[in-house]
Design an enzyme around this catalytic site. Sequence first.
Site, PDB file in Angstrom:
ATOM      1  CG  ASP A 292      -1.983  -0.912   1.303  1.00  0.00           C
ATOM      2  OD1 ASP A 292      -2.086  -1.744   0.389  1.00  0.00           O
ATOM      3  OD2 ASP A 292      -2.774  -0.844   2.267  1.00  0.00           O
TER       4      ASP A 292
ATOM      5  CG  HIS B 135       2.082   0.085   4.552  1.00  0.00           C
ATOM      6  ND1 HIS B 135       1.812  -0.885   5.485  1.00  0.00           N
ATOM      7  CD2 HIS B 135       0.929   0.804   4.404  1.00  0.00           C
ATOM      8  CE1 HIS B 135       0.547  -0.763   5.891  1.00  0.00           C
ATOM      9  NE2 HIS B 135      -0.003   0.258   5.248  1.00  0.00           N
TER      10      HIS B 135
HETATM   11 ZN   LIG Z   1      -2.608   3.317   3.211  1.00  0.00          ZN
END
Ligand SMILES: [Zn+2]
Length: 215
Positions: A11, A154
Amino acid sequence: MRRRILALTFDDGPNLNTTLPVLELLAEFRAAASFFVVGEHITAEIAPVLQQMRRQGCEICSHAFSHPALPQLSQTEMLSEHSRTAARIQKAAGVQPRFFRPPYLAVSDAVFETIPLPMIGGYGVRDFDDAVSADARTAGVLRLAADGRIILLHDAEGNVQTVEALRTILPALRGEGFVFVTVSQLFAEKGITPLPHAKILYSYAEQTEQYAPDL
Ligand SMILES: [Zn+2]
């Protein structure tokens, strides 16, 4: 032995300093992954990164345009978060996103009603927190790995500890016999058809989480 599959997802990219090293590591270990990109990060300079994802067999999904908590927005604003991101992905990489990950995994009835894509959750290791070391991230992912599961990481700007963790995670899990697939491949191989508007945050191809606002 039945093959075990895992969907690594990333992400908050794309960017040059974290997404590119992640892609290099994925290529080195012949691993596919899914990137949930933030629409406003997709500029002309970044478009080649999305094209590289496609060349490597990775999947490009949506993580909204400006990373808001969607339940706080009007339905018009939510739809704009979706459609502007889809347009940028289409322009940069020539594909439409098939899945959506709501920022902060924040959902509501209105979010499910409005966003026309299946909602993807995942099992995370708090790798957005600088205080969580690369070793802790590695140990967490190795503990969470299970057939059919979606792992949430992430590739945010400067998130070097996740890149470092991946250097260990990829060979370790490959050694355990895991095959890394995209979210689309995960569901296809498990015979699941994830649906939009289903009030499900899909985190596991065979064991989905129902959205329960009162819990
Ligand atoms: Zn996010």
